[in-house]
Design a protein around this motif. Sequence first.
Motif, PDB file in Angstrom:
ATOM      1  N   ALA A   8       0.836  -1.206   0.000  1.00 26.81           N
ATOM      2  CA  ALA A   8       0.000   0.000   0.000  1.00 26.81           C
ATOM      3  C   ALA A   8       0.871   1.257   0.000  1.00 26.81           C
ATOM      4  N   GLU A   9       1.944   1.223   0.815  1.00 24.94           N
ATOM      5  CA  GLU A   9       2.861   2.359   0.850  1.00 24.94           C
ATOM      6  C   GLU A   9       3.592   2.508  -0.491  1.00 24.94           C
ATOM      7  N   ALA A  10       3.985   1.382  -1.075  1.00 25.02           N
ATOM      8  CA  ALA A  10       4.651   1.422  -2.381  1.00 25.02           C
ATOM      9  C   ALA A  10       3.715   2.000  -3.432  1.00 25.02           C
ATOM     10  N   LEU A  11       2.439   1.670  -3.346  1.00 24.44           N
ATOM     11  CA  LEU A  11       1.449   2.185  -4.282  1.00 24.44           C
ATOM     12  C   LEU A  11       1.346   3.705  -4.171  1.00 24.44           C
ATOM     13  N   ILE A  12       1.307   4.203  -2.932  1.00 22.11           N
ATOM     14  CA  ILE A  12       1.194   5.644  -2.703  1.00 22.11           C
ATOM     15  C   ILE A  12       2.432   6.372  -3.197  1.00 22.11           C
ATOM     16  N   ILE A  13       3.609   5.858  -2.842  1.00 22.38           N
ATOM     17  CA  ILE A  13       4.852   6.505  -3.240  1.00 22.38           C
ATOM     18  C   ILE A  13       5.019   6.461  -4.760  1.00 22.38           C
ATOM     19  N   GLY A  14       4.657   5.329  -5.368  1.00 21.18           N
ATOM     20  CA  GLY A  14       4.771   5.205  -6.816  1.00 21.18           C
ATOM     21  C   GLY A  14       3.875   6.187  -7.540  1.00 21.18           C
ATOM     22  N   ALA A  15       2.629   6.297  -7.108  1.00 23.92           N
ATOM     23  CA  ALA A  15       1.701   7.236  -7.740  1.00 23.92           C
ATOM     24  C   ALA A  15       2.180   8.672  -7.554  1.00 23.92           C
ATOM     25  N   LEU A  16       2.700   8.981  -6.373  1.00 22.75           N
ATOM     26  CA  LEU A  16       3.196  10.334  -6.111  1.00 22.75           C
ATOM     27  C   LEU A  16       4.400  10.648  -6.992  1.00 22.75           C
ATOM     28  N   GLN A  17       5.300   9.673  -7.163  1.00 23.97           N
ATOM     29  CA  GLN A  17       6.495   9.919  -7.964  1.00 23.97           C
ATOM     30  C   GLN A  17       6.126  10.188  -9.418  1.00 23.97           C
ATOM     31  N   GLY A  18       5.185   9.404  -9.962  1.00 23.40           N
ATOM     32  CA  GLY A  18       4.787   9.592 -11.348  1.00 23.40           C
ATOM     33  C   GLY A  18       4.226  10.970 -11.614  1.00 23.40           C
ATOM     34  N   VAL A  19       3.461  11.486 -10.655  1.00 26.82           N
ATOM     35  CA  VAL A  19       2.876  12.822 -10.814  1.00 26.82           C
ATOM     36  C   VAL A  19       3.924  13.905 -10.617  1.00 26.82           C
ATOM     37  N   THR A  20       4.695  13.825  -9.530  1.00 27.66           N
ATOM     38  CA  THR A  20       5.627  14.904  -9.205  1.00 27.66           C
ATOM     39  C   THR A  20       6.831  14.958 -10.135  1.00 27.66           C
ATOM     40  N   GLU A  21       7.143  13.850 -10.833  1.00 25.03           N
ATOM     41  CA  GLU A  21       8.240  13.878 -11.796  1.00 25.03           C
ATOM     42  C   GLU A  21       7.902  14.774 -12.978  1.00 25.03           C
ATOM     43  N   LEU A  22       6.630  14.828 -13.355  1.00 25.89           N
ATOM     44  CA  LEU A  22       6.225  15.581 -14.533  1.00 25.89           C
ATOM     45  C   LEU A  22       5.603  16.932 -14.189  1.00 25.89           C
ATOM     46  N   PHE A  23       4.851  16.996 -13.094  1.00 26.17           N
ATOM     47  CA  PHE A  23       4.403  18.297 -12.624  1.00 26.17           C
ATOM     48  C   PHE A  23       5.642  19.075 -12.166  1.00 26.17           C
ATOM     49  N   PRO A  24       5.664  20.379 -12.330  1.00 28.04           N
ATOM     50  CA  PRO A  24       6.872  21.155 -11.987  1.00 28.04           C
ATOM     51  C   PRO A  24       7.029  21.393 -10.491  1.00 28.04           C
ATOM     52  N   VAL A  25       7.010  20.297  -9.710  1.00 29.75           N
ATOM     53  CA  VAL A  25       7.051  20.431  -8.252  1.00 29.75           C
ATOM     54  C   VAL A  25       8.136  19.572  -7.602  1.00 29.75           C
ATOM     55  N   SER A  26       8.978  18.879  -8.389  1.00 34.21           N
ATOM     56  CA  SER A  26      10.128  18.113  -7.912  1.00 34.21           C
ATOM     57  C   SER A  26       9.762  16.784  -7.259  1.00 34.21           C
ATOM     58  N   SER A  27      10.002  15.707  -7.977  1.00 35.27           N
ATOM     59  CA  SER A  27       9.756  14.376  -7.419  1.00 35.27           C
ATOM     60  C   SER A  27      10.759  14.030  -6.329  1.00 35.27           C
ATOM     61  N   LEU A  28      12.038  14.400  -6.528  1.00 34.38           N
ATOM     62  CA  LEU A  28      13.055  14.096  -5.519  1.00 34.38           C
ATOM     63  C   LEU A  28      12.780  14.862  -4.230  1.00 34.38           C
ATOM     64  N   GLY A  29      12.366  16.106  -4.358  1.00 35.55           N
ATOM     65  CA  GLY A  29      12.023  16.891  -3.168  1.00 35.55           C
ATOM     66  C   GLY A  29      10.912  16.232  -2.367  1.00 35.55           C
ATOM     67  N   HIS A  30       9.878  15.751  -3.062  1.00 36.73           N
ATOM     68  CA  HIS A  30       8.771  15.089  -2.369  1.00 36.73           C
ATOM     69  C   HIS A  30       9.194  13.737  -1.804  1.00 36.73           C
ATOM     70  N   SER A  31      10.099  13.038  -2.511  1.00 36.21           N
ATOM     71  CA  SER A  31      10.588  11.750  -2.006  1.00 36.21           C
ATOM     72  C   SER A  31      11.387  11.922  -0.721  1.00 36.21           C
ATOM     73  N   VAL A  32      12.047  13.063  -0.588  1.00 33.63           N
ATOM     74  CA  VAL A  32      12.806  13.355   0.627  1.00 33.63           C
ATOM     75  C   VAL A  32      11.896  13.863   1.737  1.00 33.63           C
ATOM     76  N   LEU A  33      10.964  14.741   1.395  1.00 38.87           N
ATOM     77  CA  LEU A  33      10.152  15.410   2.412  1.00 38.87           C
ATOM     78  C   LEU A  33       9.044  14.522   2.978  1.00 38.87           C
TER      79      LEU A  33
END
Length: 308
Positions: A8-33
């Motif tokens: 379930a956690e992997a699902l949430i993180i995966g979905a978040l990464q896919g969105v934040t990588e393309l939206f101009p909001v930084s996927s790495l920043g969200h992965s850290v925060l």
Amino acid sequence: MSSHLSCAEALIIGALQGVTELFPVSSLGHSVLLPALIGGRWATDLNVSTPESPYLAFIVGLHVATAAALLVFFWRDWVRIVSGFVTSVRYRRIQTPAERLAWLIVLATIPVGLSGLALEHLFRTTLGKPIPAAVFLALNGLVLYGGELMRRRTPALASADTGEPVSQEAAGSMGNAVDDRLARLSLPQGILIGCAQILALLPGVSRSGVTMVAGMARGLSHEEAARFSFLLATPIILAAGLLKIPDLFGPLGDGIHGQVLVGSLASFASAYFAVRFLTSYFKTRTLTPFAIYCVMAGTASLLWLALG
């Protein structure tokens, strides 16, 4: 990590990464925060700044899935670009729009590729921590807003206002008309725009965001800048993922293969729908909402982490 990262956690993180990588909001920043803000085991187990982090191996799988979504969405365009590269090499020329666009992407990718190989580990281990990520996320918002202000003062690229209709051929493709206008960028302009991606090595700075700002500064419209940023991002994201894929089959990947699969599927799906949304969104709208989000999220995260 495997005992604490559920599907379930992997699902949430995966979905978040896919969105934040393309939206101009930084996927790495969200992965850290995100792990730091949640706290507990997430803060210790999901830490990208650790030199040998299983979480980093997990994120690698998500990057490959995101790049795959971009390739699927723009597959007709990539066939045209690759064909242009092949004919350019074969006939030793750079004449057609497809040939020019192919070389723009190749040359604009080289600087960030070399910088990533040289600096990625240093930046991730020294700056891939919650407080620097929060600061850079807020700064990313200021960069996006500054890009909007600068765009109002920058003359539009001459070829962007030709009145040519934009093709609506395939789902996900922005059409040959936009590609042809992008191909009219000079090689130095394309390389300069590509170099902006180097800033995305900083956690909290968005690859698509800074690339769009650089493109808009050279006279591209929002639609054209977004289009170019997605084309430039695809080989970089894919190469970065493939370079570290062996980690998933070594000690770092032990016990997390199921989570990687679940997260990758979520990342692929969310990235596909994100790029579909954004290619339509930037035809008429701006970076301002994303700028506001980044400033507010970065500032709030910084205060929470500093005072918590």
